[in-house]
Design an enzyme around this catalytic site. Structure first.
Site, PDB file in Angstrom:
ATOM      1  N   CYS A 105       0.901  -1.156  -0.025  1.00  0.00           N
ATOM      2  CA  CYS A 105       0.062   0.122  -0.066  1.00  0.00           C
ATOM      3  C   CYS A 105       0.951   1.270  -0.227  1.00  0.00           C
ATOM      4  CB  CYS A 105      -0.900  -0.052   1.307  1.00  0.00           C
ATOM      5  SG  CYS A 105      -2.122   1.200   1.236  1.00  0.00           S
ATOM      6  N   ASN A 209      -9.802   3.568   2.798  1.00  0.00           N
ATOM      7  CA  ASN A 209      -8.955   4.926   3.059  1.00  0.00           C
ATOM      8  C   ASN A 209      -8.141   5.262   1.622  1.00  0.00           C
ATOM      9  OD1 ASN A 209      -6.901   3.044   3.063  1.00  0.00           O
ATOM     10  ND2 ASN A 209      -6.237   3.877   5.081  1.00  0.00           N
ATOM     11  N   HIS A 210      -8.562   4.555   0.562  1.00  0.00           N
ATOM     12  CA  HIS A 210      -7.737   5.012  -0.518  1.00  0.00           C
ATOM     13  C   HIS A 210      -8.461   6.065  -1.227  1.00  0.00           C
ATOM     14  CE1 HIS A 210      -6.172   0.318  -0.742  1.00  0.00           C
ATOM     15  NE2 HIS A 210      -5.617   1.160   0.490  1.00  0.00           N
ATOM     16  N   PRO A 382       0.353  11.367   3.218  1.00  0.00           N
ATOM     17  CA  PRO A 382      -1.200  12.078   2.940  1.00  0.00           C
ATOM     18  C   PRO A 382      -1.875  12.112   4.427  1.00  0.00           C
ATOM     19  CG  PRO A 382      -0.921   9.600   2.767  1.00  0.00           C
ATOM     20  CD  PRO A 382       0.202  10.030   3.263  1.00  0.00           C
ATOM     21  N   HIS A 408       3.633   7.509   7.937  1.00  0.00           N
ATOM     22  CA  HIS A 408       2.944   6.981   6.503  1.00  0.00           C
ATOM     23  C   HIS A 408       1.833   7.857   6.349  1.00  0.00           C
ATOM     24  CE1 HIS A 408      -0.120   4.798   8.617  1.00  0.00           C
ATOM     25  NE2 HIS A 408      -0.435   4.167   7.322  1.00  0.00           N
ATOM     26  N   GLY A 409       1.239   8.556   7.517  1.00  0.00           N
ATOM     27  CA  GLY A 409      -0.295   9.199   7.233  1.00  0.00           C
ATOM     28  C   GLY A 409      -0.491   9.809   8.549  1.00  0.00           C
ATOM     29  N   ALA A 410      -1.720  10.279   8.652  1.00  0.00           N
ATOM     30  CA  ALA A 410      -2.451  10.780   9.792  1.00  0.00           C
ATOM     31  C   ALA A 410      -2.586   9.814  11.064  1.00  0.00           C
ATOM     32  CB  ALA A 410      -3.462  11.675   9.498  1.00  0.00           C
ATOM     33  N   GLY A 411      -3.011   8.674  10.498  1.00  0.00           N
ATOM     34  CA  GLY A 411      -3.393   7.568  11.519  1.00  0.00           C
ATOM     35  C   GLY A 411      -4.622   7.661  12.106  1.00  0.00           C
ATOM     36  N   LYS A 484     -12.951   9.025  -4.134  1.00  0.00           N
ATOM     37  CA  LYS A 484     -13.071   7.798  -3.178  1.00  0.00           C
ATOM     38  C   LYS A 484     -13.889   6.718  -3.764  1.00  0.00           C
ATOM     39  CE  LYS A 484     -12.520   7.983   1.015  1.00  0.00           C
ATOM     40  NZ  LYS A 484     -10.946   7.763   1.374  1.00  0.00           N
TER      41      LYS A 484
END
Lengths: 485, 138
Positions: A105, A209-210, A382, A408-411, A484
Site C-alpha cells: 500500500c 481509505n484509498h 497523506p 506514513h499518514g495521519a493515523g 473515493k
C-alpha cells in the site's frame, strides 16, 4: 530523564519526540521499544493496544536494536500500524504481520505545470473524469484484464512491464521507490487464488481509505529543495493512495496460514498469532518474501496504470496546452526490504519490516535514484479529506535511528462505527464543499468513516518526524477534489 | 443464541459472534461477514445461485473458523458474489467440509482485505454455547 506510565508499561523520555520502553519491562523482550511522539500524542496511542503490540514485536527472533513506533500509530494485527522492525539477515524472522495485508500500500505524487487557479474552472469536470477513469469501490474490475501469463509478467517485472506496454516511461520508473520493481519477486510463489483475485484489478483504487486527490501546494518550508523537486506555491498536484488490491491481500492471507503451521518446525513461539513468522532463510520464509515482492511489483504497476488513466483524464479535460502529469515520487508504506545499516559500528544486512511506515533515505544514499541524490528521497504523507498532506525528504536521523523509516499518514484515532455515528455522509459532503473540497464518491453512506475527525492531527504527526530529524518538511498540500471508492 | 454484533475498533471492523453449536457459530459468522460485504440485497441477482465447496483443515477450532471465513472471502472476490448460507458435510474442531451458497452482487459495501486471527478465540462455555470475536481488516 522523566517518565510516564501507561497501565503497567513504563515509558522513559529520551527527548521531546522519543520515548523508550526498557527491555526490563517484560522477560521475553529481546530489545527495547521506542516510540516517536510528543507527550500530548501519547494520549491517543494509549487509547488502544499499540504499545502492547509493539512490545510483542520486540520478541521476534533476530530483531536488532529496537522495535519502533511512528507518531501516526494505532492498533494493527501482530505489528501496530506505524511499526518498524529490522531482523538480522538471513536467519532472522520474516513476519507477514510486519508488512500487513495490503502489501505495498503506498502513495504516489504527480505534479502538473499548472496553477490551481488555471484548473479551478474545470475542477468539477476534472474530478468527474478522474472518477470515471479510475474504477473504485469493491468488486469493480479495471480496464486492463490480464491473462495469467501477462499477470506473471507484471508480478515479475513491475513497472518495467508497464514501460514495455507503453503505459509508463523510463523517466516515471526513475521516480519510484526501487524503480517500481523488486528483483526478488517470483510469480510461482503467488497462489492461483491470489492471481484470480488480481487479474482484473490493475488500475483500480479499491475502497476504504484509498483515494485519488487533486491538491494545491499552499506552503513551502524549504525553498531550495522544493525548487529542486519542481514544487511551487499554488501548483496543482495529484495524490494516489492504493496498494496491491486483492492479490496482495491473498498473498498475506496464504502466507500467514502457512507460517502458523510451519512455526513449530523452526521452534518459533510468539505471543500473538498475527505475528506469525519463520526464519527468512527457510523455504517458507523465502516463498513468502518472493510472493510479497511480486505483490509489491503489482502494487507499483497498479499506481502506474492509475497514473496513465489520470494523464488521460487530464488531457481530456485540460487539453494539450497544459502539459502532462509527471511522477514526483512513489513510496511503499507496507513492505519488507533487505537493507544495510550500521549497527554497533558494523555494516549489517537486515530485513526491515515497515507496517504503515515510509522509507526515508537521505541525500547521498546509494539506493535512491541519482535524481534525488542531492535532496534526499521524497517522503509522501497523506492526510485525511479536508486537512492536508505533506511532502518531506528523508534525513540522516532516519539512518541512525529508524532503519531509514518515517511515518506514513495521519493515523486513525476513531473507530469506523463511531465516525459514522458522528455525522451523516451528505452533511460531511456539504461541509467539505463549504471548505472548498469537492468529493466524488458512490459511497456517501460510508464516507464519514474517512472523515477528518476520525484521524489524528496530521500536522502534529509530521512535526514529530521533522523535529526528530527523521524527515524534513518541504511542502504542504491542501485537497481541492477527492475521489473515493 | 445465534447472534452477531459489530463492536468498535480504531481502524477496522470487530464482530462478536455466538451460536448454540459449532455449526451455528460458523453459520452466524458467515452471515455477519456477508452483511459486512453487502448489507442490503440491492443489486443482487437472486436467480443466479452460486455454490462452492470448501474443504479446510486447521490446527484448532479458532484457526478453522478464521480459515473458513478467509476461504469464503476469497470465493466472494473471485466470483464477485456474497455467500450467506452454508450446508455442512463435516465439521469438527479441525476439519470443515461444506457447501456455501450465494448470489452475484454488483459491487460490495466494504473492502474486507482479510479475516484476521487478531482477538479470535472460540470459547465453548458451560451452557454449550460457542462464541468468539472476529476482526476484519478493512
Amino acid at each position: 530523564m522523566s517518565a510516564v506510565k501507561h497501565r503497567d508499561i513504563p515509558l522513559n523520555k529520551i527527548s521531546d519526540w522519543q520515548w523508550e520502553i526498557p527491555i526490563s519491562y517484560r522477560k521475553d523482550m529481546r530489545v527495547p521499544a521506542r516510540i516517536y511522539a510528543s507527550e500530548k500524542m501519547l494520549e491517543s496511542i494509549f487509547r488502544d493496544r499499540s504499545l502492547q503490540q509493539l512490545v510483542n514485536v520486540t520478541t521476534l527472533p533476530g530483531i536488532l536494536k529496537a522495535a519502533l513506533l511512528m507518531p501516526d500509530a494505532h492498533e494493527g494485527y501482530g505489528f501496530p500500524i506505524g511499526g518498524v522492525a529490522a531482523t538480522e539477515h538471513p536467519d532472522g524472522l520474516i513476519s507477514p504481520g510486519g508488512i500487513g495485508y495490503d502489501i505495498n500500500c503506498g502513495v504516489r505524487l504527480l505534479t502538473s505545470q499548472t496553477t490551481i487557479d488555471e484548473v479551478k474552472p474545470y475542477m468539477e469536470k476534472l474530478a468527474q473524469k478522474v472518477f470515471e477513469n479510475v474504477p473504485s469501490g469493491v468488486g469493480k474490475a479495471g480496464h486492463h484484464r490480464l491473462s495469467i501469463n501477462e499477470l506473471d509478467e507484471v508480478l515479475q517485472h513491475g513497472v518495467k512491464w508497464a514501460v514495455q506496454e507503453g503505459l509508463a516511461t523510463e523517466q516515471d520508473r526513475q521516480h519510484i521507490e526501487s524503480g517500481g520493481c523488486l528483483h526478488e519477486a517470483d510469480p510461482r510463489s503467488v497462489s492461483r487464488h491470489a492471481k484470480e483475485r488480481g487479474k482484473d484489478q490493475l488500475g483500480t483504487m479499491g475502497a476504504g481509505n484509498h483515494f485519488v486527490e487533486i491538491d494545491r501546494i499552499d506552503e513551502i518550508y524549504d525553498k531550495d529543495i522544493a525548487a529542486q523537486l519542481g514544487l511551487y506555491i499554488n501548483q496543482t498536484v495529484f495524490l494516489i493512495h492504493t496498494g496491491s488490491r486483492g492479490l496482495g491481500h491473498q498473498v498475506a492471507t496464504d502466507a500467514l496460514r502457512e507460517m502458523m503451521t510451519a512455526m513449530p518446525k523452526y521452534g518459533v513461539k510468539l505471543p500473538d498469532r498475527e505475528l506469525a513468522g519463520v526464519p527468512f532463510s527457510s523455504r517458507e520464509g523465502q516463498e513468502y518474501f518472493q510472493g510479497m515482492c511480486a505483490a509489491a511489483n503489482f502494487a507499483w504497476t497498479n499506481r502506474q496504470l492509475i497514473t496513465h488513466q489520470l494523464r488521460q483524464a487530464w488531457q481530456s479535460v485540460m487539453g494539450n496546452g497544459n502539459g502532462t502529469l509527471e511522477v514526483l515520487y512513489d513510496v511503499a508504506h507496507n513492505i519488507a526490504k533487505i537493507e544495510d545499516y550500521e549497527i554497533n559500528g558494523k555494516m549489517t544486512k537486515v530485513i526491515v519490516h515497515r507496517k504503515g511506515a515510509t522509507r526515508a533515505f537521505p541525500a547521498g544514499h546509494p539506493d535512491i535514484s541519482e535524481l534525488f541524490q542531492k535532496t534526499g528521497q521524497p517522503v509522501l504523507i497523506p492526510g485525511s479529506m479536508g486537512t492536508a498532506s505533506y511532502v518531506l525528504v528523508g534525513a540522516e536521523g532516519a539512518m541512525k535511528e529508524t532503519f531509514g523509516s518515517s511515518c506514513h499518514g495521519a493515523g486513525r484515532s476513531m473507530s469506523r462505527t463511531k465516525a459514522r455515528k458522528e455525522m451523516q455522509g451528505d452533511v460531511l459532503l456539504r461541509e467539505l464543499s463549504e471548505q472548498g473540497v469537492l468529493v466524488q464518491t458512490k459511497a456517501v453512506r460510508t464516507l464519514t468513516e474517512e472523515a477528518p475527525y476520525a484521524y489524528k492531527d496530521v500536522h502534529s504527526v509530521v512535526d514529530v518526524v521533522h523535529n526528530a530529524g527523521i524527515a524534513i518538511k518541504i511542502a504542504r498540500l491542501r485537497p481541492v477534489a477527492v475521489v473515493k471508492g | 443464541m445465534k447472534t452477531y454484533k459489530v463492536m468498535p475498533h480504531t481502524a477496522d471492523v470487530r464482530l462478536w459472534v455466538a451460536g448454540g453449536s459449532l455449526e451455528e457459530l460458523f453459520a452466524v459468522a458467515l452471515e455477519g461477514m456477508a452483511v459486512l460485504i453487502k448489507e442490503s440485497d440491492e443489486g443482487v441477482a437472486p436467480d443466479n445461485i452460486i455454490t462452492e465447496k470448501v474443504e479446510i483443515e486447521s490446527a484448532d477450532q479458532t484457526a478453522l473458523l478464521i480459515d473458513f471465513l478467509s476461504t469464503v472471502l476469497t470465493l466472494s472476490h473471485q466470483n464477485k458474489a456474497v455467500f450467506r448460507h452454508i450446508m455442512f458435510e463435516k465439521l469438527n474442531e479441525t476439519n470443515c467440509i461444506a457447501e456455501v451458497r450465494g448470489y452475484p452482487a454488483d459491487g460490495f459495501d466494504d473492502d474486507i482485505k482479510a479475516v484476521t486471527y487478531h482477538e479470535a478465540n472460540v470459547v465453548n462455555d458451560k451452557s454449550g454455547n460457542f462464541s468468539t470475536m472476529i476482526v476484519f481488516d478493512i
